[in-house]
Design a protein around this motif. Structure first.
Motif, PDB file in Angstrom:
ATOM      1  N   GLU A 302       0.824  -1.208   0.000  1.00  0.00           N
ATOM      2  CA  GLU A 302       0.000   0.000   0.000  1.00  0.00           C
ATOM      3  C   GLU A 302       0.862   1.264   0.000  1.00  0.00           C
ATOM      4  O   GLU A 302       0.521   2.251  -0.659  1.00  0.00           O
ATOM      5  CB  GLU A 302      -0.929   0.001   1.219  1.00  0.00           C
ATOM      6  CG  GLU A 302      -1.822   1.218   1.333  1.00  0.00           C
ATOM      7  CD  GLU A 302      -2.895   1.306   0.253  1.00  0.00           C
ATOM      8  OE1 GLU A 302      -3.622   2.312   0.235  1.00  0.00           O
ATOM      9  OE2 GLU A 302      -3.012   0.376  -0.566  1.00  0.00           O
ATOM     10  N   ARG A 305       1.904   1.782  -3.515  1.00  0.00           N
ATOM     11  CA  ARG A 305       0.754   2.264  -4.307  1.00  0.00           C
ATOM     12  C   ARG A 305       0.520   3.750  -4.053  1.00  0.00           C
ATOM     13  O   ARG A 305       0.264   4.522  -4.994  1.00  0.00           O
ATOM     14  CB  ARG A 305      -0.496   1.455  -3.963  1.00  0.00           C
ATOM     15  CG  ARG A 305      -0.564   0.092  -4.610  1.00  0.00           C
ATOM     16  CD  ARG A 305      -1.949  -0.515  -4.487  1.00  0.00           C
ATOM     17  NE  ARG A 305      -2.258  -0.906  -3.127  1.00  0.00           N
ATOM     18  CZ  ARG A 305      -2.110  -2.145  -2.639  1.00  0.00           C
ATOM     19  NH1 ARG A 305      -1.638  -3.105  -3.414  1.00  0.00           N
ATOM     20  NH2 ARG A 305      -2.436  -2.413  -1.395  1.00  0.00           N
ATOM     21  N   TYR A 309       0.290   6.894  -6.607  1.00  0.00           N
ATOM     22  CA  TYR A 309      -0.868   7.786  -6.652  1.00  0.00           C
ATOM     23  C   TYR A 309      -0.402   9.240  -6.592  1.00  0.00           C
ATOM     24  O   TYR A 309      -0.898  10.099  -7.332  1.00  0.00           O
ATOM     25  CB  TYR A 309      -1.816   7.531  -5.464  1.00  0.00           C
ATOM     26  CG  TYR A 309      -2.471   6.177  -5.418  1.00  0.00           C
ATOM     27  CD1 TYR A 309      -2.551   5.363  -6.544  1.00  0.00           C
ATOM     28  CD2 TYR A 309      -3.012   5.696  -4.221  1.00  0.00           C
ATOM     29  CE1 TYR A 309      -3.144   4.115  -6.472  1.00  0.00           C
ATOM     30  CE2 TYR A 309      -3.613   4.445  -4.156  1.00  0.00           C
ATOM     31  CZ  TYR A 309      -3.673   3.660  -5.280  1.00  0.00           C
ATOM     32  OH  TYR A 309      -4.268   2.421  -5.218  1.00  0.00           O
ATOM     33  N   ARG A 341       7.078  -3.899  -6.141  1.00  0.00           N
ATOM     34  CA  ARG A 341       5.742  -4.059  -6.745  1.00  0.00           C
ATOM     35  C   ARG A 341       5.926  -4.842  -8.034  1.00  0.00           C
ATOM     36  O   ARG A 341       6.393  -4.301  -9.049  1.00  0.00           O
ATOM     37  CB  ARG A 341       5.100  -2.692  -6.991  1.00  0.00           C
ATOM     38  CG  ARG A 341       3.678  -2.785  -7.524  1.00  0.00           C
ATOM     39  CD  ARG A 341       2.946  -1.448  -7.362  1.00  0.00           C
ATOM     40  NE  ARG A 341       1.672  -1.427  -8.058  1.00  0.00           N
ATOM     41  CZ  ARG A 341       0.563  -2.002  -7.611  1.00  0.00           C
ATOM     42  NH1 ARG A 341       0.587  -2.640  -6.456  1.00  0.00           N
ATOM     43  NH2 ARG A 341      -0.556  -1.939  -8.304  1.00  0.00           N
ATOM     44  N   ASP A 457      -3.371  -6.869  -8.149  1.00  0.00           N
ATOM     45  CA  ASP A 457      -2.618  -5.644  -8.404  1.00  0.00           C
ATOM     46  C   ASP A 457      -2.354  -5.498  -9.894  1.00  0.00           C
ATOM     47  O   ASP A 457      -2.066  -6.489 -10.587  1.00  0.00           O
ATOM     48  CB  ASP A 457      -1.288  -5.663  -7.658  1.00  0.00           C
ATOM     49  CG  ASP A 457      -1.449  -5.290  -6.196  1.00  0.00           C
ATOM     50  OD1 ASP A 457      -1.897  -4.160  -5.932  1.00  0.00           O
ATOM     51  OD2 ASP A 457      -1.129  -6.120  -5.320  1.00  0.00           O
ATOM     52  N   HIS A 459      -0.621  -2.594 -13.017  1.00  0.00           N
ATOM     53  CA  HIS A 459       0.142  -1.380 -13.302  1.00  0.00           C
ATOM     54  C   HIS A 459       0.084  -1.102 -14.795  1.00  0.00           C
ATOM     55  O   HIS A 459       0.155  -2.017 -15.615  1.00  0.00           O
ATOM     56  CB  HIS A 459       1.601  -1.547 -12.866  1.00  0.00           C
ATOM     57  CG  HIS A 459       2.403  -0.286 -12.937  1.00  0.00           C
ATOM     58  ND1 HIS A 459       2.321   0.697 -11.978  1.00  0.00           N
ATOM     59  CD2 HIS A 459       3.288   0.171 -13.874  1.00  0.00           C
ATOM     60  CE1 HIS A 459       3.133   1.694 -12.295  1.00  0.00           C
ATOM     61  NE2 HIS A 459       3.732   1.403 -13.457  1.00  0.00           N
ATOM     62  N   ASN A 478      -6.359  -3.267  -7.728  1.00  0.00           N
ATOM     63  CA  ASN A 478      -5.563  -2.178  -7.156  1.00  0.00           C
ATOM     64  C   ASN A 478      -4.589  -1.668  -8.215  1.00  0.00           C
ATOM     65  O   ASN A 478      -3.539  -2.260  -8.456  1.00  0.00           O
ATOM     66  CB  ASN A 478      -4.801  -2.657  -5.923  1.00  0.00           C
ATOM     67  CG  ASN A 478      -5.735  -3.118  -4.824  1.00  0.00           C
ATOM     68  OD1 ASN A 478      -6.733  -2.481  -4.540  1.00  0.00           O
ATOM     69  ND2 ASN A 478      -5.412  -4.252  -4.206  1.00  0.00           N
ATOM     70  N   THR A 480      -2.055   0.991 -10.227  1.00  0.00           N
ATOM     71  CA  THR A 480      -1.123   2.111 -10.230  1.00  0.00           C
ATOM     72  C   THR A 480      -0.722   2.376 -11.676  1.00  0.00           C
ATOM     73  O   THR A 480      -0.865   1.509 -12.544  1.00  0.00           O
ATOM     74  CB  THR A 480       0.141   1.828  -9.395  1.00  0.00           C
ATOM     75  OG1 THR A 480       0.721   0.582  -9.818  1.00  0.00           O
ATOM     76  CG2 THR A 480      -0.187   1.757  -7.913  1.00  0.00           C
TER      77      THR A 480
END
Length: 493
Positions: A302, A305, A309, A341, A457, A459, A478, A480
């Motif tokens: 998190e 992430r 953000y 990540r 997750d 990306h 989730n 990014t």
């Protein structure tokens, strides 16, 4: 994601702890509810096993004893302040909150307009509320708040505020967002209750930081990352340490205001019921962690992430470099890098190989699936289809959507709606997939895998459209992105 939090234990222990606090104050408690009362996806991400509506479920166990008061700052109404996570204004969120609470059988029928000074938009909002049977109360600005405690705790201070008529033992005070005045409403109510001879107390429910976890525990650091825009800082509670010799964690604003708050309690109640900010809390989340290693791993993700953000928000013009620097420092302190990540490197590699935007998703089985930009699909649309095929065991070379289904949608976008981008967004590709599923068993099999995308997750190598971002969020992915746009256009929609 490995479970690290016992949600059932949380529901039971948290509700009992609140009952105990009600009893401590003679039968009535004003409970300031910080953070999100439901849809708490941050808590669900950093405490795997925590359900996004856990706090609401906990209140359901107290619903016969509880009522809810919603607080909104009249200035926020006037400024059309927007919730960043939902994209709706605070005043609209009040109606959303009322609907949700009532749909669960919770009693919610009161709204307090704080800092009220007949702002035109706030007056219209009040009219809308009263026309729908909602009781509205006004609280006013007090000069030199919160330092002039003698004025505040007087008939010219809290005494000018409307007294909110409440019926039940537990009064939950919540708001659409920070800065609404929840604590001031609770204290104003204590003042009015005391003048009426009613015994009542105050407590605070903040999930983060978790008071009985170490200061630098990843869960608490993730909270700092999440509130970097508010400049919240976790601190050891010096008042608790002095009073009990016990090290606990709180955050700077509560620690800074506690001496003033303590004096207010003494003026209102005769003596303060608390020796520290930690004493005021009723949060039992730390006692329900069953796998610290799993929780630490989730919280570290998190933090990364939140860093992305902040980078992307700065590029969009809605963030600041201060947020980036602060979260970047938190990452260094926790010895985290972007390499931690796992979806980032595959997404960037695919983008480099194809010379176009790309995306990657890590499935809950650990497998990483990529998607590239094509003439028919955007990168995230391709990623979704590839992920669904992988989950369903469908070979990569099998098309689960016929081109004959995609092409009419493209023509509609370009020829009728005037879009310059013929490629299908994620919501459009899912509609096409659902249409294909009517006659195509393979597409139907892929559709059944959609729930398996939750808590994964992903990306993307570029900032995505709002449409793609919203769709992936609804799927529970989730996301990014790299802090760059695909094109140099200034107007983007």
């Amino acid at each position: 994601m490995k479970t690290g939090f016992d949600n059932q234990k949380y529901l039971e222990t948290q509700s009992q702890h609140i009952r105990d606090r009600i009893a401590k104050f003679g039968g009535k408690l004003y409970l300031e509810f910080g953070g999100k009362l439901f849809d708490d996806y941050h808590a669900a991400r950093v405490l795997p096993g925590f359900k996004p509506d856990s706090k609401l479920q906990m209140l359901m166990q107290l619903k016969d004893e509880a009522e809810i008061v919603i607080v909104i700052n009249a200035d926020d109404i006037e400024k059309n302040k927007v919730r960043g996570d939902l994209g709706i204004t605070y005043d609209l969120d009040v109606f959303r909150l009322l609907d949700v609470f009532r749909s669960r059988g919770l009693y919610a029928n009161s709204v307090v307009l704080t800092r009220f000074s007949d702002q035109p938009t706030a007056v219209k909002f009040e009219k809308h509320l009263t026309e729908n049977g909602i009781r509205v109360y006004h609280h006013f600005s007090i000069p030199n708040y919160p330092t002039d405690v003698d004025l505040i705790v007087s008939d010219d201070g809290y005494g000018r505020n409307d007294y909110v008529e409440t019926k039940r033992r537990l009064v939950v005070v919540t708001a659409p967002g920070p800065g609404s005045g929840k604590m001031a409403v609770c204290l104003s109510q204590l003042y009015h209750e005391h003048k009426r001879g009613v015994e009542a107390g105050y407590a605070k429910f903040e999930t983060f930081p978790i008071w009985n976890l170490p200061l630098k525990h990843p869960v608490n650091v993730a909270y700092e990352a999440a509130t970097a825009d508010l400049n919240d800082v976790n601190m050891i509670d010096p008042f608790h340490l002095e009073a009990y010799g016990e090290t606990t964690v709180n955050y700077n604003r509560d620690i800074e205001i506690f001496p003033v708050l303590n004096t207010m309690f003494e003026l209102i109640l005769g003596k303060s019921p608390y020796k520290s900010p930690t004493d005021m809390g009723v949060n039992m989340a730390g006692n329900c962690i069953i796998d610290d290693e799993a929780v630490c791993a989730a919280a570290n993700q998190e933090i990364i992430r939140r860093y992305y953000y902040a980078l992307s928000n700065h590029t969009k013009g809605v963030g600041s470099t201060d947020e980036e620097y602060k979260i970047g420092l938190l990452m260094k302190q926790n010895k985290l890098t972007t390499d931690d990540r796992r979806v980032i490197a595959p997404a960037l590699k695919k983008a480099s190989e194809t010379g176009a935007p790309a995306a990657a998703i890590e499935l809950n089985n650990g497998k990483i699936i990529t998607g590239k930009t094509t003439t028919l699909l955007g990168a995230c649309s391709a990623m979704l289809l590839n992920a669904l095929k992988s989950l369903a065991g469908i070979p990569e070379n099998v098309d689960i959507i016929d081109a004959a289904v995609i092409e009419p949608i493209q023509r509609l976008k370009v020829e009728t709606f005037g879009s310059k981008n013929p490629r299908l967004h994620t919501d459009e590709i899912l509609i096409a997939l659902s249409m294909s599923a009517v006659t195509n068993p393979t597409a139907k099999l892929a559709m059944k895998q959609l729930p398996s995308l939750r808590d994964t997750d992903a990306h993307a190598s570029v900032i995505l459209s709002e449409t793609d971002t919203r769709t992936l969020k609804k799927l529970g992915i989730n996301l990014t992105t790299e802090p760059v746009y695909e094109t140099e256009r200034l107007y983007r929609k």
